[in-house]
Write an enzyme that holds these catalytic residues in place. Structure first.
Site, PDB file in Angstrom:
ATOM      1  N   ASP A  71       0.855  -1.255  -0.043  1.00  0.00           N
ATOM      2  CA  ASP A  71      -0.012  -0.121  -0.182  1.00  0.00           C
ATOM      3  C   ASP A  71       0.953   1.051   0.107  1.00  0.00           C
ATOM      4  O   ASP A  71       2.154   1.276   0.264  1.00  0.00           O
ATOM      5  CB  ASP A  71      -0.885  -0.097   1.242  1.00  0.00           C
ATOM      6  N   CYS A  77      -4.465  -1.754  -1.923  1.00  0.00           N
ATOM      7  CA  CYS A  77      -4.874  -0.374  -2.038  1.00  0.00           C
ATOM      8  C   CYS A  77      -5.622  -0.311  -3.393  1.00  0.00           C
ATOM      9  O   CYS A  77      -5.526  -0.672  -4.248  1.00  0.00           O
ATOM     10  CB  CYS A  77      -3.514   0.256  -2.446  1.00  0.00           C
ATOM     11  N   ASN A  78      -6.716   0.473  -3.087  1.00  0.00           N
ATOM     12  CA  ASN A  78      -7.772   0.579  -4.249  1.00  0.00           C
ATOM     13  C   ASN A  78      -7.189   1.554  -5.358  1.00  0.00           C
ATOM     14  O   ASN A  78      -7.469   1.266  -6.468  1.00  0.00           O
ATOM     15  CB  ASN A  78      -9.109   1.270  -3.793  1.00  0.00           C
ATOM     16  N   THR A  79      -6.497   2.599  -4.910  1.00  0.00           N
ATOM     17  CA  THR A  79      -6.069   3.579  -5.941  1.00  0.00           C
ATOM     18  C   THR A  79      -5.182   2.983  -7.041  1.00  0.00           C
ATOM     19  O   THR A  79      -5.248   2.861  -8.019  1.00  0.00           O
ATOM     20  CB  THR A  79      -5.232   4.649  -5.563  1.00  0.00           C
ATOM     21  N   CYS A 138     -11.109   2.910  -0.139  1.00  0.00           N
ATOM     22  CA  CYS A 138      -9.763   2.862   0.111  1.00  0.00           C
ATOM     23  C   CYS A 138      -9.356   2.306   1.454  1.00  0.00           C
ATOM     24  O   CYS A 138     -10.020   2.341   2.610  1.00  0.00           O
ATOM     25  CB  CYS A 138      -9.536   4.675   0.372  1.00  0.00           C
ATOM     26  N   THR A 139      -8.252   1.545   1.325  1.00  0.00           N
ATOM     27  CA  THR A 139      -7.882   0.579   2.286  1.00  0.00           C
ATOM     28  C   THR A 139      -7.713   1.539   3.828  1.00  0.00           C
ATOM     29  O   THR A 139      -7.420   0.826   4.926  1.00  0.00           O
ATOM     30  CB  THR A 139      -6.750  -0.435   2.028  1.00  0.00           C
TER      31      THR A 139
HETATM   32  N1  DGL Z   1      -4.895   3.180   0.790  1.00  0.00           N
HETATM   33  C1  DGL Z   1      -4.912   3.587  -0.806  1.00  0.00           C
HETATM   34  C2  DGL Z   1      -6.313   3.100  -1.396  1.00  0.00           C
HETATM   35  O1  DGL Z   1      -6.708   2.121  -0.948  1.00  0.00           O
HETATM   36  C3  DGL Z   1      -4.568   5.148  -1.058  1.00  0.00           C
HETATM   37  C4  DGL Z   1      -4.215   6.326  -0.080  1.00  0.00           C
HETATM   38  C5  DGL Z   1      -3.545   7.217  -0.645  1.00  0.00           C
HETATM   39  O2  DGL Z   1      -2.145   7.035  -0.721  1.00  0.00           O
HETATM   40  O3  DGL Z   1      -4.048   8.254  -1.239  1.00  0.00           O
HETATM   41  O4  DGL Z   1      -6.781   3.713  -2.271  1.00  0.00           O
END
Ligand code: DGL
Length: 265
Positions: A11, A75-77, A189-190
């Site tokens: 992540d 991490c979703n992004t 978002c995780t």
């Molecule tokens: N934890 C990440 C996600 O799931 C992104 C957080 C970030 O770096 O903006 O999207």
């Protein structure tokens, strides 16, 4: 024959720890390498091109160094932008994290769901596609929040995070047209499950929060079924991609999640 190859979870920061918790429950013997790309944090305010250039290259280096049996992009992004490129570049199973729109649509009674993610995630065509496939009869309201990512990071570092900051984030979602009908919110978002209790505490009405961590853990268990693990789970490692001295509260939080060893890439 015990197989020492770890699971690698990746992540931009501490968010993937919400996924790790579910993985630990399902696979308590797994050895874990948890990577926080603090050198690239935050991902959510970056462009698609930046994420697409950074993530596959970095995961390539990490796979060479740690030789995992499987990589989870927690991490979703990064997943919604770079999952296909990572899979094309690496010759091992890659599990991604995608917004839990399907389970949210399954449980929504009002047929109005919120998607709370990073700015980069909520604008992805991937989210349009999931909404069209699994929530076509729902109103899907999206809100991107960099602030909530920072709040989760701050909380794990033991810093105070005021209620007001959480209600501002919820207002950004629920204040949109149709937002008053939302009964279910996807934490896309995780980082966000790490602060879900705070969101619930300031919410003007009861909301169900849904995330994909349990599903990811199930998928990892399925993909590693029949594989051997060390007889005793070795201490997990937290790897940071840039020099950083974690404050004591974060060290404690990592150790409490089975990551007592800290190292830098
Ligand atoms: N934890 C990440 C996600 O799931 C992104 C957080 C970030 O770096 O903006 O999207």
């Amino acid at each position: 024959m015990p197989d020492a190859r770890p699971l690698l979870l990746f992540d931009s920061g501490v968010g993937g720890l919400s996924v790790l918790a579910e993985v630990r429950q399902r696979l308590p013997q797994a050895s874990i390498v948890y990577v926080a790309d603090n050198g690239g944090f935050p991902y959510g305010t970056k462009s698609e091109a930046e994420i697409a250039a950074r993530v596959p290259a970095l995961l390539g280096r990490l796979v060479e160094r740690y030789r995992p049996r499987l990589v989870t992009i927690a991490c979703n992004t990064a997943s919604t932008i770079a999952l296909a490129a990572v899979r094309a570049a690496l010759d091992l199973p890659i599990v991604g994290t995608v917004p839990a729109i399907k389970p949210a649509a399954e449980r929504s009674v009002t047929r109005a769901i919120g998607v709370l993610g990073t700015d980069a995630t909520v604008r992805q065509p991937y989210v349009d596609d999931l909404s069209a496939r699994f929530a076509s009869d729902c109103l899907v309201v999206r809100h991107g929040s960099a602030a909530l990512v920072e709040l989760a990071e701050a909380r794990l570092r033991g810093q105070p995070t005021p209620d007001r900051a959480y209600s501002d984030v919820l207002d950004g979602l629920l204040g949109q047209p149709g937002g008053e009908r939302i009964d279910t919110v996807v934490l896309a978002c995780t980082h966000f499950p790490l602060v879900a209790d705070r969101l619930a505490a300031v919410s003007p009405r009861p909301l169900a929060f849904v995330d994909g961590a349990a599903g990811i853990a199930r998928r990892i268990a399925y993909l590693t079924e029949g594989q051997d693990w060390p007889a005793e789970s070795p201490p997990g490692r937290a790897v940071f991609t840039a020099p950083f001295d974690p404050p004591p509260a974060l060290r404690d939080a990592l150790a409490a999640r089975g990551l007592p060893q800290i190292e830098w890439l």
